[in-house]
Motif scaffolding. Structure first.
Motif, PDB file in Angstrom:
ATOM      1  N   SER A   1      18.155 -11.228  -3.331  1.00 52.79           N
ATOM      2  CA  SER A   1      17.804  -9.851  -2.963  1.00 52.79           C
ATOM      3  C   SER A   1      18.794  -8.854  -3.552  1.00 52.79           C
ATOM      4  O   SER A   1      18.404  -7.785  -4.050  1.00 52.79           O
ATOM      5  N   TRP A   2      20.067  -9.195  -3.508  1.00 51.50           N
ATOM      6  CA  TRP A   2      21.102  -8.317  -4.055  1.00 51.50           C
ATOM      7  C   TRP A   2      20.947  -8.164  -5.567  1.00 51.50           C
ATOM      8  O   TRP A   2      21.060  -7.051  -6.104  1.00 51.50           O
ATOM      9  N   LEU A   3      20.653  -9.251  -6.257  1.00 55.36           N
ATOM     10  CA  LEU A   3      20.479  -9.191  -7.708  1.00 55.36           C
ATOM     11  C   LEU A   3      19.243  -8.367  -8.083  1.00 55.36           C
ATOM     12  O   LEU A   3      19.273  -7.594  -9.054  1.00 55.36           O
ATOM     13  N   LEU A   4      18.162  -8.524  -7.329  1.00 49.91           N
ATOM     14  CA  LEU A   4      16.955  -7.742  -7.611  1.00 49.91           C
ATOM     15  C   LEU A   4      17.228  -6.245  -7.523  1.00 49.91           C
ATOM     16  O   LEU A   4      16.727  -5.447  -8.326  1.00 49.91           O
ATOM     17  N   THR A   5      18.025  -5.856  -6.528  1.00 46.05           N
ATOM     18  CA  THR A   5      18.376  -4.439  -6.368  1.00 46.05           C
ATOM     19  C   THR A   5      19.386  -3.996  -7.415  1.00 46.05           C
ATOM     20  O   THR A   5      19.307  -2.878  -7.947  1.00 46.05           O
ATOM     21  N   LEU A   6      20.338  -4.869  -7.732  1.00 50.37           N
ATOM     22  CA  LEU A   6      21.363  -4.547  -8.725  1.00 50.37           C
ATOM     23  C   LEU A   6      20.749  -4.199 -10.071  1.00 50.37           C
ATOM     24  O   LEU A   6      21.200  -3.262 -10.754  1.00 50.37           O
ATOM     25  N   PHE A   7      19.723  -4.940 -10.474  1.00 55.11           N
ATOM     26  CA  PHE A   7      19.101  -4.746 -11.791  1.00 55.11           C
ATOM     27  C   PHE A   7      17.839  -3.883 -11.717  1.00 55.11           C
ATOM     28  O   PHE A   7      17.073  -3.826 -12.677  1.00 55.11           O
ATOM     29  N   GLU A   8      17.656  -3.220 -10.586  1.00 56.25           N
ATOM     30  CA  GLU A   8      16.493  -2.341 -10.427  1.00 56.25           C
ATOM     31  C   GLU A   8      16.550  -1.195 -11.429  1.00 56.25           C
ATOM     32  O   GLU A   8      17.617  -0.640 -11.710  1.00 56.25           O
ATOM     33  N   LYS A   9      15.393  -0.826 -11.957  1.00 57.45           N
ATOM     34  CA  LYS A   9      15.340   0.270 -12.934  1.00 57.45           C
ATOM     35  C   LYS A   9      14.025   1.036 -12.787  1.00 57.45           C
ATOM     36  O   LYS A   9      13.079   0.551 -12.160  1.00 57.45           O
ATOM     37  N   THR A  10      14.006   2.204 -13.386  1.00 50.24           N
ATOM     38  CA  THR A  10      12.810   3.042 -13.382  1.00 50.24           C
ATOM     39  C   THR A  10      12.210   3.051 -14.773  1.00 50.24           C
ATOM     40  O   THR A  10      12.920   3.301 -15.760  1.00 50.24           O
ATOM     41  N   THR A  11      10.929   2.762 -14.872  1.00 52.69           N
ATOM     42  CA  THR A  11      10.264   2.706 -16.169  1.00 52.69           C
ATOM     43  C   THR A  11      10.026   4.120 -16.708  1.00 52.69           C
ATOM     44  O   THR A  11      10.209   5.124 -15.999  1.00 52.69           O
ATOM     45  N   ASP A  12       9.579   4.186 -17.950  1.00 52.45           N
ATOM     46  CA  ASP A  12       9.279   5.487 -18.572  1.00 52.45           C
ATOM     47  C   ASP A  12       8.165   6.216 -17.836  1.00 52.45           C
ATOM     48  O   ASP A  12       8.088   7.448 -17.868  1.00 52.45           O
ATOM     49  N   ALA A  13       7.315   5.430 -17.154  1.00 51.84           N
ATOM     50  CA  ALA A  13       6.217   6.046 -16.410  1.00 51.84           C
ATOM     51  C   ALA A  13       6.644   6.475 -15.007  1.00 51.84           C
ATOM     52  O   ALA A  13       5.832   6.948 -14.224  1.00 51.84           O
ATOM     53  N   GLY A  14       7.930   6.298 -14.678  1.00 53.95           N
ATOM     54  CA  GLY A  14       8.440   6.713 -13.381  1.00 53.95           C
ATOM     55  C   GLY A  14       8.258   5.686 -12.290  1.00 53.95           C
ATOM     56  O   GLY A  14       8.436   5.995 -11.108  1.00 53.95           O
ATOM     57  N   LEU A  15       7.918   4.459 -12.662  1.00 52.67           N
ATOM     58  CA  LEU A  15       7.719   3.398 -11.673  1.00 52.67           C
ATOM     59  C   LEU A  15       9.018   2.628 -11.465  1.00 52.67           C
ATOM     60  O   LEU A  15       9.710   2.277 -12.423  1.00 52.67           O
ATOM     61  N   VAL A  16       9.352   2.357 -10.204  1.00 51.07           N
ATOM     62  CA  VAL A  16      10.556   1.598  -9.874  1.00 51.07           C
ATOM     63  C   VAL A  16      10.248   0.105  -9.996  1.00 51.07           C
ATOM     64  O   VAL A  16       9.266  -0.375  -9.438  1.00 51.07           O
ATOM     65  N   GLN A  17      11.072  -0.581 -10.744  1.00 48.89           N
ATOM     66  CA  GLN A  17      10.856  -2.008 -10.996  1.00 48.89           C
ATOM     67  C   GLN A  17      12.091  -2.801 -10.610  1.00 48.89           C
ATOM     68  O   GLN A  17      13.195  -2.521 -11.073  1.00 48.89           O
ATOM     69  N   LYS A  18      11.913  -3.778  -9.735  1.00 47.00           N
ATOM     70  CA  LYS A  18      13.008  -4.681  -9.391  1.00 47.00           C
ATOM     71  C   LYS A  18      13.405  -5.492 -10.626  1.00 47.00           C
ATOM     72  O   LYS A  18      12.584  -5.753 -11.498  1.00 47.00           O
ATOM     73  N   GLY A  19      14.660  -5.901 -10.657  1.00 46.10           N
ATOM     74  CA  GLY A  19      15.156  -6.630 -11.825  1.00 46.10           C
ATOM     75  C   GLY A  19      14.833  -8.104 -11.765  1.00 46.10           C
ATOM     76  O   GLY A  19      15.750  -8.958 -11.724  1.00 46.10           O
ATOM     77  N   VAL A  20      13.541  -8.447 -11.798  1.00 48.47           N
ATOM     78  CA  VAL A  20      13.132  -9.846 -11.676  1.00 48.47           C
ATOM     79  C   VAL A  20      13.617 -10.688 -12.860  1.00 48.47           C
ATOM     80  O   VAL A  20      14.231 -11.743 -12.660  1.00 48.47           O
TER      81      VAL A  20
END
Length: 425
Positions: free
Chosen positions: A164-183
């Motif tokens: 869970s911590w890693l997913l949040t650590l690598f979380e990013k926002t795409t060019d379309a403004g969508l939040v994506q977990k760092g899977v």
């Protein structure tokens, strides 16, 4: 003037206990299967994965893991545990990394996590229990096996928060403004963690040298050293098929209803839902150690009888709670704990009884064949449970079916006890 003599303090630590404890620690890393529910929750909708897609890597890994136990057991019997554990660690980490490098491709996750990681976990897992119990006398088999497999049960408590911590650590926002977990990044990190962890510990895994003799403790129930059976001779005994059916029943009860119990706990606890996972994992862990220790005292079959009766009763309680829509959080947590404890007991008792009945020489391969019962339960029973719900719109028949399986298995455990140790014909 008094002359002083030098004092030497010698601290001895049994090599066998070192192997057992290290094997248990490795089980935490090999519990990577348990992180998939966290990973699955982080997969964004715009990846286009259906619910069936999200379940596929987990299901495939479960099947592959079980099947691989058979050839892996044969390899560890022939070449020893260390190379087999090392190969398994390499493959387990590699599969996670392959998945991460595949980005959002379901194919890469099926090949990586499902096939490669599943193969790696099966290889490593198959060798750890045999390597450990060979250091101890028969009257310690259950307790030692319980310690080894307890590490795997603790994996959700340790790996789930890390994931869970890693997913949040690598979380990013795409060019379309969508939040994506760092899977993808999380999968790669988990793979590297497995490599480092397994690579550091594998050097401590070994079997006793030729001519090694353990000192019997003189405590607990006396366990006779069995003649060594080949897998073909083992399959020709009634005891093997009794064990196979009982393992299938015990695994089915846990695999079908642990998630049901956990969901009830989450519903009653709200924001404290994570406690359900901790309690389930704790029950799973303590059940493995406790059942092993008890079976060393009173025998495997009587312990199995008690476990099957207890699990049947607690699933009956779960059935009533489900029909009534739940209960107080304390009662539900007790139910969750007991279901986890009985489920964990199976993973200690069956390797122990396999060693008792069929010997150590071919233990890896023999237990691999017995473990197929667990794999069949994981493949068939969740599907049967879903089919019953689809046909009847109610889970009632699933509860009745599992309770009947457990009741039959309780009787079979007493029959197995009456038959005694199989003869080597």
């Amino acid at each position: 003037m008094n002359e002083s003599t030098p004092t030497h303090i010698v601290i001895k630590f049994s090599r066998g206990w070192l192997v057992a404890i290290v094997s248990s620690c490795m089980g935490v890393a090999l519990g990577v299967l348990y992180v998939w529910s966290i990973i699955k929750g982080g997969i964004p909708d715009f990846w286009g994965w259906s619910n069936a897609d999200k379940a596929l890597p987990f299901s495939l890994m479960s099947i592959v893991f079980s099947i691989v136990m058979v050839p892996a057991g044969r390899l560890q019997d022939r070449y020893g545990p260390r190379p087999v554990v090392a190969l398994g660690g390499v493959l387990a980490g590699l599969g996670c990394i392959v998945s991460g490098l595949g980005g959002s491709s379901i194919t890469w996750y099926i090949i990586g996590f499902g096939l490669i990681t599943g193969t790696g976990v099966g290889f490593s897992y198959s060798a750890l229990t045999p390597a450990s119990i060979k250091w101890f006398p028969p009257e310690r088999t259950g307790f030692v096996a319980g310690i080894v497999v307890a590490g795997n049960a603790l994996a959700p408590v340790i790996l789930a928060p890390l994931t869970s911590w890693l997913l949040t650590l690598f979380e990013k926002t795409t060019d379309a403004g969508l939040v994506q977990k760092g899977v993808p990044e999380t999968m790669i990190c988990i793979g590297i963690f497995i490599w480092l962890f397994m690579g550091a510990l594998v050097w401590f895994i070994s079997t006793p040298p030729a001519g090694f003799h353990f000192a019997a403790r003189g405590k607990g129930r006396s366990q006779k050293m069995s003649a060594d059976f080949s897998w073909k001779k083992m399959m020709g005994t009634a005891q093997f098929w009794l064990m196979f059916f009982m393992f299938f029943s015990g695994a089915s009860a846990g695999l079908v209803f642990m998630s049901v119990a956990a969901d009830l706990g989450k519903k009653s606890l709200g924001k404290w839902a994570f406690i359900t996972v901790v309690v389930l994992s704790l029950g799973n862990t303590l059940g493995r150690i406790f059942a092993g220790a008890v079976s060393d005292r009173i025998g495997r079959q009587l312990t199995l009888f008690a476990e099957f009766v207890c699990q049947a009763l607690i699933i009956g309680v779960l059935f009533q709670l489900t029909r009534s829509g739940g209960s107080g959080w304390l009662i539900i947590l007790i139910v969750v704990f007991i279901i986890g404890m009985n489920y964990g007991a199976n993973l200690t008792l069956f390797p122990s009884v396999c060693k008792d009945y069929f010997g150590l020489r071919n233990f890896g391969l023999n237990y691999g064949w017995l473990f197929v019962a667990f794999g069949i339960a994981g493949l068939v029973m969740p599907w049967v449970n879903g089919l019953i719900r689809d046909l009847t719109n109610k889970p009632d028949l699933s509860y009745i079916l599992i309770i009947c399986l457990l009741a039959v298995s309780a009787v079979l455990s007493l029959i197995s006890r009456a038959l005694g140790q199989p003869g080597n014909k």
